[in-house]
Design an enzyme around this catalytic site. Structure first.
Site, mmCIF file in Angstrom:
data_model
loop_
_atom_site.group_PDB
_atom_site.id
_atom_site.type_symbol
_atom_site.label_atom_id
_atom_site.label_comp_id
_atom_site.label_asym_id
_atom_site.label_seq_id
_atom_site.Cartn_x
_atom_site.Cartn_y
_atom_site.Cartn_z
ATOM 1 C CG ASP A 12 -1.943 1.070 1.194
ATOM 2 O OD1 ASP A 12 -2.077 1.706 0.126
ATOM 3 O OD2 ASP A 12 -2.610 1.301 2.221
ATOM 4 N N GLY A 13 1.075 1.822 -1.163
ATOM 5 C CA GLY A 13 1.967 2.980 -1.276
ATOM 6 C C GLY A 13 1.189 4.285 -1.323
ATOM 7 C CB THR A 14 2.385 7.770 -1.839
ATOM 8 O OG1 THR A 14 3.548 7.369 -1.135
ATOM 9 C CG2 THR A 14 1.932 9.124 -1.375
ATOM 10 N N GLY A 16 -0.726 4.097 -4.896
ATOM 11 C CA GLY A 16 -1.602 2.983 -5.217
ATOM 12 C C GLY A 16 -1.483 1.819 -4.259
ATOM 13 C CG ASP A 125 10.892 7.306 -3.800
ATOM 14 O OD1 ASP A 125 11.650 7.456 -2.814
ATOM 15 O OD2 ASP A 125 9.689 6.980 -3.689
HETATM 16 N N1 LIG Z 1 5.466 -5.998 -9.279
HETATM 17 C C1 LIG Z 1 5.312 -6.178 -7.975
HETATM 18 N N2 LIG Z 1 5.300 -7.414 -7.456
HETATM 19 C C2 LIG Z 1 5.117 -7.614 -6.130
HETATM 20 N N3 LIG Z 1 4.969 -6.623 -5.230
HETATM 21 C C3 LIG Z 1 4.984 -5.353 -5.689
HETATM 22 C C4 LIG Z 1 5.135 -5.066 -7.074
HETATM 23 N N4 LIG Z 1 5.114 -3.719 -7.235
HETATM 24 C C5 LIG Z 1 4.951 -3.210 -6.008
HETATM 25 N N5 LIG Z 1 4.875 -4.164 -5.075
HETATM 26 C C6 LIG Z 1 4.724 -3.989 -3.616
HETATM 27 O O1 LIG Z 1 3.926 -2.863 -3.355
HETATM 28 C C7 LIG Z 1 4.676 -1.862 -2.648
HETATM 29 C C8 LIG Z 1 4.252 -0.470 -3.113
HETATM 30 O O2 LIG Z 1 4.427 -0.378 -4.514
HETATM 31 P P1 LIG Z 1 4.844 0.977 -5.216
HETATM 32 O O3 LIG Z 1 6.096 1.468 -4.583
HETATM 33 O O4 LIG Z 1 4.870 0.790 -6.695
HETATM 34 O O5 LIG Z 1 3.623 1.902 -4.820
HETATM 35 P P2 LIG Z 1 3.628 3.453 -4.542
HETATM 36 O O6 LIG Z 1 2.219 3.845 -4.226
HETATM 37 O O7 LIG Z 1 4.246 4.147 -5.706
HETATM 38 O O8 LIG Z 1 4.563 3.534 -3.272
HETATM 39 P P3 LIG Z 1 5.400 4.748 -2.676
HETATM 40 O O9 LIG Z 1 4.682 5.141 -1.435
HETATM 41 O O10 LIG Z 1 6.745 4.118 -2.409
HETATM 42 O O11 LIG Z 1 5.458 5.801 -3.721
HETATM 43 C C9 LIG Z 1 6.133 -2.193 -2.937
HETATM 44 O O12 LIG Z 1 6.993 -1.767 -1.900
HETATM 45 C C10 LIG Z 1 6.109 -3.702 -3.036
HETATM 46 O O13 LIG Z 1 6.200 -4.295 -1.758
#
Ligand SMILES: Nc1ncnc2c1ncn2[C@@H]1O[C@H](COP(=O)(O)OP(=O)(O)OP(=O)(O)O)[C@@H](O)[C@H]1O
Length: 414
Positions: A12-14, A16, A125
């Site tokens: 669960d990131g910022t 998505g 990042d």
């Molecule tokens: N292709 C993948 N396969 C498995 N797990 C994934 C994959 N992509 C992302 N994840 C998991 O989801 C998490 C969040 O993904 P991602 O960093 O793309 O989201 P975000 O919303 O951009 O996060 P951030 O807050 O870092 O910007 C990752 O740290 C990872 O644990």
């Protein structure tokens, strides 16, 4: 999206939420990133940085974007699925990684990064959470902040997670470069050894303080822009001497420590590029030395005198630390003083590695192939931190003279 069945949430990131899912048509396991905001037009989706950058990337160390789906104003990215991220692996580990494991991770990360930079993007990042791992393969993910290298500064938007944030970004430089990714990789490499962050700042100011406690306070001589940058944000540096990085990371070899120090140079211009970093001796330790230097060295020895000592005994190791600086150096510690470099460039594609001034100033020591793989001695290095002593004296006797030099051979023979 009915083609997919969600198995579980994995992140669960910022921007998505990420789910592990099954593609019901192909039986393939994928990762679906569902964006948190709504997208009312396709143009908005196509213009997303993550889409623009990832569409162009095809590299074994960059996570593959397979498909983009927009449904009911919601946007989904379908990625290849990776088992876990590097942060999770470090968190769950009881013992530190071996240097061989770190070498493998680092080489993959740098290869992915070099590819990305070469293709005109920088990530902005990099952090362990954005490095995804399946078995021993590591891939760079989350291009949400990626930017085109050629895009015009000022870059004012938020960049990178604090612990991995480069000093020029902390000092609000508006024209930072791909070197910010190199800094982050240096911090990640240190963390792979200790399993805890190298610069765990609790605020932006504390972040700079934490960097100073390890690297020492920067001055004009090591980072010419530092005064202007700190003045422009009204920042006064703490006066702190540098720590000995070997004490901070006791399980790292001298080569590893040197690479971390180069990657985490205060001055972005002194950081090697990702591609240059891959040439560092850290990546060649343990490399098999082809039957040492048969041509031209062997020929010379046969003509002129004693054979090089190719067998190592414990008592061959002196007490000086540079004696064991490069393991592979020791395989060729012959008493040869008249090696003909021109011969070498003509007959051998092996590369000679030159290490300058490690003991006097580890921070500014530089490693570089003295003879490029095409055999030419004239191509000057492009490494910004290159010591001025490089190639000053082409007299081969200086290779093995009293100076602190290390010679290795790791190229492929023609
Ligand atoms: N292709 C993948 N396969 C498995 N797990 C994934 C994959 N992509 C992302 N994840 C998991 O989801 C998490 C969040 O993904 P991602 O960093 O793309 O989201 P975000 O919303 O951009 O996060 P951030 O807050 O870092 O910007 C990752 O740290 C990872 O644990």
């Amino acid at each position: 999206m009915e083609r997919y069945r969600v198995v579980k949430e994995v992140g669960d990131g910022t921007c998505g939420c990420v789910y592990k899912a099954l593609n019901l048509e192909t039986n393939e396991i994928v990762a679906i990133k569902k964006m948190k905001r709504k997208f009312y037009f396709w143009e908005e989706c196509i213009n997303l940085r993550e889409v623009k950058s990832l569409r162009k990337m095809n590299h074994p160390n960059i996570v593959k974007l397979k498909e983009i789906v927009r449904e009911n104003h919601e946007l989904f990215f379908i990625f290849e699925y990776m088992e876990c991220n590097l942060y999770q692996i470090m968190r769950d580990r009881q013992n530190s990684f071996t240097e061989g494991e770190i070498r493998s991770f680092m080489s993959q990360i740098l290869q992915g990064l070099a590819y990305m930079h070469k293709n005109g993007y920088f990530h902005r990042d990099l952090k362990p959470e954005n490095l995804l791992v399946t078995n021993d393969i590591i891939k760079i993910a989350d291009f949400g902040l990626a930017r085109e290298v050629m895009s015009k500064p000022p870059y004012t938007d938020y960049v990178s997670t604090r612990w991995y944030r480069a000093p020029e970004v902390l000092l609000h430089s508006s024209s930072y470069t791909p070197a910010i990714d190199v800094w982050a990789v240096g911090a990640i490499m240190a963390e792979l050894f200790t399993l805890s962050p190298l610069f765990p700042g609790e605020s932006e100011t504390d972040q700079i303080y934490k960097i100073c406690t390890v690297l020492g306070t920067p001055d004009r001589s090591i980072w010419p822009e530092v005064m202007d940058l700190s003045r422009s944000v009204n920042f006064r540096f703490f006066q702190i001497p540098p720590a000995n990085l070997s004490d901070v990371i006791p399980n790292a070899s001298l080569e590893a420590v040197d690479l971390i120090l180069q990657l985490c140079s205060w001055d972005p211009q002194r950081r090697p590029t990702a591609e240059q970093s891959l040439q560092h001796p850290f990546f060649h330790v343990g490399t098999w030395v082809p039957y040492p230097l048969r041509d031209p060295f062997y020929a010379k020895i046969n003509e002129t005198g004693p054979k090089p000592k190719l067998e190592l005994n414990l008592w061959d190791f002196g007490t000086e630390s540079d004696d064991c600086f490069l393991g592979l150096t020791l395989a060729v510690k012959p008493s040869i003083t008249n090696i003909d470099v021109n011969d070498a460039s003509q007959h051998s594609r092996e590369e000679f590695l030159f290490c300058s001034g490690y003991q006097e100033n580890p921070r500014h020591s530089v490693f570089w192939p003295l003879i490029s793989s095409n055999g030419s001695m004239n191509d000057g290095p492009t490494m910004p931190s290159l010591s001025s002593s490089y190639l000053v004296n082409r007299n081969c006797s200086d290779f093995y003279g009293e100076s602190k030099l290390a010679v290795g051979s790791f190229g492929t023979r023609p």
